[in-house]
Design a protein around this motif. Structure first.
Motif, PDB file in Angstrom:
ATOM      1  N   LEU A  40     -25.831 -27.329 -75.121  1.00  0.00           N
ATOM      2  CA  LEU A  40     -26.099 -26.462 -74.196  1.00  0.00           C
ATOM      3  C   LEU A  40     -26.509 -24.591 -75.134  1.00  0.00           C
ATOM      4  N   THR A  41     -27.514 -23.985 -74.595  1.00  0.00           N
ATOM      5  CA  THR A  41     -27.383 -22.639 -74.792  1.00  0.00           C
ATOM      6  C   THR A  41     -28.307 -21.947 -73.910  1.00  0.00           C
ATOM      7  N   TYR A  42     -27.956 -20.726 -73.225  1.00  0.00           N
ATOM      8  CA  TYR A  42     -28.563 -20.163 -72.682  1.00  0.00           C
ATOM      9  C   TYR A  42     -29.235 -18.601 -73.074  1.00  0.00           C
ATOM     10  N   GLU A  43     -30.411 -18.220 -72.364  1.00  0.00           N
ATOM     11  CA  GLU A  43     -30.319 -16.426 -72.528  1.00  0.00           C
ATOM     12  C   GLU A  43     -30.517 -16.174 -71.590  1.00  0.00           C
ATOM     13  N   ILE A  44     -30.695 -14.773 -71.328  1.00  0.00           N
ATOM     14  CA  ILE A  44     -30.689 -14.091 -69.867  1.00  0.00           C
ATOM     15  C   ILE A  44     -32.398 -13.846 -69.803  1.00  0.00           C
ATOM     16  N   LYS A  45     -33.078 -14.062 -68.439  1.00  0.00           N
ATOM     17  CA  LYS A  45     -34.767 -13.293 -68.831  1.00  0.00           C
ATOM     18  C   LYS A  45     -34.309 -12.181 -68.150  1.00  0.00           C
ATOM     19  N   GLY A  46     -33.947 -11.805 -66.736  1.00  0.00           N
ATOM     20  CA  GLY A  46     -33.439 -10.609 -66.566  1.00  0.00           C
ATOM     21  C   GLY A  46     -33.229 -10.714 -65.236  1.00  0.00           C
ATOM     22  N   ALA A  47     -33.149  -9.771 -64.850  1.00  0.00           N
ATOM     23  CA  ALA A  47     -32.676  -9.505 -63.044  1.00  0.00           C
ATOM     24  C   ALA A  47     -33.308  -8.327 -61.871  1.00  0.00           C
ATOM     25  N   GLU A  48     -33.256  -8.791 -61.269  1.00  0.00           N
ATOM     26  CA  GLU A  48     -33.626  -7.589 -60.186  1.00  0.00           C
ATOM     27  C   GLU A  48     -32.771  -7.913 -59.137  1.00  0.00           C
ATOM     28  N   LYS A  49     -32.898  -6.294 -58.136  1.00  0.00           N
ATOM     29  CA  LYS A  49     -31.937  -5.851 -57.025  1.00  0.00           C
ATOM     30  C   LYS A  49     -32.458  -6.316 -56.005  1.00  0.00           C
ATOM     31  N   GLU A  50     -31.484  -7.093 -55.240  1.00  0.00           N
ATOM     32  CA  GLU A  50     -32.159  -6.911 -53.811  1.00  0.00           C
ATOM     33  C   GLU A  50     -30.941  -6.850 -52.678  1.00  0.00           C
ATOM     34  N   GLY A  51     -31.262  -5.376 -52.467  1.00  0.00           N
ATOM     35  CA  GLY A  51     -29.985  -4.820 -51.440  1.00  0.00           C
ATOM     36  C   GLY A  51     -29.251  -4.654 -51.942  1.00  0.00           C
ATOM     37  N   ALA A  52     -27.832  -5.574 -51.704  1.00  0.00           N
ATOM     38  CA  ALA A  52     -26.878  -4.959 -52.017  1.00  0.00           C
ATOM     39  C   ALA A  52     -26.319  -6.402 -53.306  1.00  0.00           C
ATOM     40  N   PHE A  53     -27.719  -7.311 -53.400  1.00  0.00           N
ATOM     41  CA  PHE A  53     -27.459  -8.713 -54.575  1.00  0.00           C
ATOM     42  C   PHE A  53     -28.769  -8.139 -55.873  1.00  0.00           C
ATOM     43  N   VAL A  54     -27.895  -8.017 -56.656  1.00  0.00           N
ATOM     44  CA  VAL A  54     -28.763  -8.648 -57.567  1.00  0.00           C
ATOM     45  C   VAL A  54     -28.967  -9.945 -58.328  1.00  0.00           C
ATOM     46  N   ASN A  55     -30.817 -11.072 -58.050  1.00  0.00           N
ATOM     47  CA  ASN A  55     -30.697 -11.661 -59.009  1.00  0.00           C
ATOM     48  C   ASN A  55     -30.848 -12.341 -60.216  1.00  0.00           C
ATOM     49  N   VAL A  56     -30.544 -12.651 -61.801  1.00  0.00           N
ATOM     50  CA  VAL A  56     -30.571 -12.652 -62.306  1.00  0.00           C
ATOM     51  C   VAL A  56     -31.174 -14.082 -62.831  1.00  0.00           C
ATOM     52  N   ALA A  57     -31.952 -13.909 -64.088  1.00  0.00           N
ATOM     53  CA  ALA A  57     -32.845 -15.382 -64.103  1.00  0.00           C
ATOM     54  C   ALA A  57     -32.403 -16.389 -65.218  1.00  0.00           C
ATOM     55  N   THR A  58     -31.844 -16.827 -65.232  1.00  0.00           N
ATOM     56  CA  THR A  58     -31.767 -17.829 -66.912  1.00  0.00           C
ATOM     57  C   THR A  58     -32.298 -18.609 -67.535  1.00  0.00           C
ATOM     58  N   ASN A  59     -32.505 -18.928 -68.797  1.00  0.00           N
ATOM     59  CA  ASN A  59     -32.896 -19.772 -69.044  1.00  0.00           C
ATOM     60  C   ASN A  59     -31.828 -20.805 -69.787  1.00  0.00           C
ATOM     61  N   VAL A  60     -31.799 -22.110 -69.605  1.00  0.00           N
ATOM     62  CA  VAL A  60     -30.776 -23.041 -69.849  1.00  0.00           C
ATOM     63  C   VAL A  60     -31.279 -24.127 -70.899  1.00  0.00           C
ATOM     64  N   HIS A  61     -31.108 -24.137 -71.697  1.00  0.00           N
ATOM     65  CA  HIS A  61     -32.221 -25.362 -73.154  1.00  0.00           C
ATOM     66  C   HIS A  61     -30.647 -25.862 -73.911  1.00  0.00           C
ATOM     67  N   VAL A  62     -31.562 -27.348 -73.680  1.00  0.00           N
ATOM     68  CA  VAL A  62     -29.664 -27.722 -74.482  1.00  0.00           C
ATOM     69  C   VAL A  62     -30.960 -28.953 -75.429  1.00  0.00           C
ATOM     70  N   ASN A  63     -30.228 -29.255 -76.436  1.00  0.00           N
ATOM     71  CA  ASN A  63     -30.312 -30.134 -77.913  1.00  0.00           C
ATOM     72  C   ASN A  63     -30.495 -31.054 -77.578  1.00  0.00           C
ATOM     73  N   LEU A  64     -31.764 -32.220 -77.299  1.00  0.00           N
ATOM     74  CA  LEU A  64     -30.923 -33.940 -76.585  1.00  0.00           C
ATOM     75  C   LEU A  64     -31.031 -34.553 -78.215  1.00  0.00           C
ATOM     76  N   GLY A  65     -31.363 -33.838 -79.169  1.00  0.00           N
ATOM     77  CA  GLY A  65     -31.170 -34.687 -80.342  1.00  0.00           C
ATOM     78  C   GLY A  65     -33.015 -35.230 -80.893  1.00  0.00           C
ATOM     79  N   SER A  66     -33.372 -35.949 -81.841  1.00  0.00           N
ATOM     80  CA  SER A  66     -34.059 -35.096 -81.765  1.00  0.00           C
ATOM     81  C   SER A  66     -35.059 -37.277 -81.677  1.00  0.00           C
TER      82      SER A  66
END
Length: 231
Positions: A115-141
């Motif tokens: 597994l690897t992942y990268e953070i795509k961005g964040a959006e504040k919503e009141g006292a909360f922050v929603n963080v979007a990430t993309n998770v990628h898995v190498n399934l071989g070939s």
């Protein structure tokens, strides 16, 4: 098959970062992004620990530190929480922790090494922050071509008592906490709404998972000892 394993690993990751709401404090998007980066890296590094006992110790520490056990345990019980006595609530909470710590270890965690992942961005919503990430898995070939799969995860973060935690995780708009509530409601329905029966069933399930976990650790330790003697 590979796709199913990938989704199981994602479920395991979600268990380690799902948490609940309590005394939310203001938090910046920069703080949320830093948390997602550092804790995500810590999680992936823990998956790569070759010693099974040490790997579980690290993951357990993440589980206990970054999950609001009180909130989550109450949330998944929903309307049934108010039907429980104080003694039942305490006993349930203890069983819930045992179950959570044992359940994620049944998932194919070795698979998470890809597994690897990268953070795509964040959006504040009141006292909360929603963080979007993309998770990628190498399934071989397949047919000589690399094969992979991507899933978007959205972590809903807040700060409570100065500590950043995730209050929920969504995969394709599906909430982890709601999924667990559905599972527990189904168990209670099968027990005809009897809380004591449900607690007994949940305790039995936790004990079974713990026993199998102990056997798996012993098997790995024995294998390592045999390899050491033969080397």
């Amino acid at each position: 098959m590979k796709s199913n394993k990938f989704l199981q690993v994602i479920t395991g990751c979600l268990m380690l970062f799902a948490a609940g709401v309590c005394r939310a404090e203001d938090m910046s998007t920069a703080e949320a992004l830093d948390f997602a980066a550092t804790k995500g890296e810590e999680l992936l590094m823990s998956f790569q620990e070759p010693d099974l006992a040490e790997r579980y110790r690290r993951l357990d520490e993440l589980f206990v530190t970054y999950i609001d056990i009180d909130y989550v345990s109450r949330f998944v019980m929903g309307k049934y929480w108010r039907q429980m006595t104080a003694e039942q609530q305490k006993r349930y909470r203890d069983i819930f922790v045992r179950y959570g710590l044992a359940y994620y270890k049944t998932l194919p965690l070795d698979y998470a090494k890809n597994l690897t992942y990268e953070i795509k961005g964040a959006e504040k919503e009141g006292a909360f922050v929603n963080v979007a990430t993309n998770v990628h898995v190498n399934l071989g070939s397949q047919n000589g071509q690399p094969e992979g799969q991507d899933v978007t995860l959205i972590f809903r973060l807040h700060k409570a008592d100065g500590i950043i935690k995730a209050v929920d995780v969504k995969v394709a708009e599906s909430s982890l906490l709601l999924a667990y509530r559905g599972k527990f409601y189904e168990m209670i329905a099968q027990d005809d709404g009897e809380i004591e029966w449900f607690l007994e069933d949940l305790a039995d399930l936790a004990s079974s998972l713990e026993y199998n976990l102990k056997e798996n650790v012993l098997q790995q330790q024995n294998s390592l000892e045999i390899e050491a003697k033969n080397s």
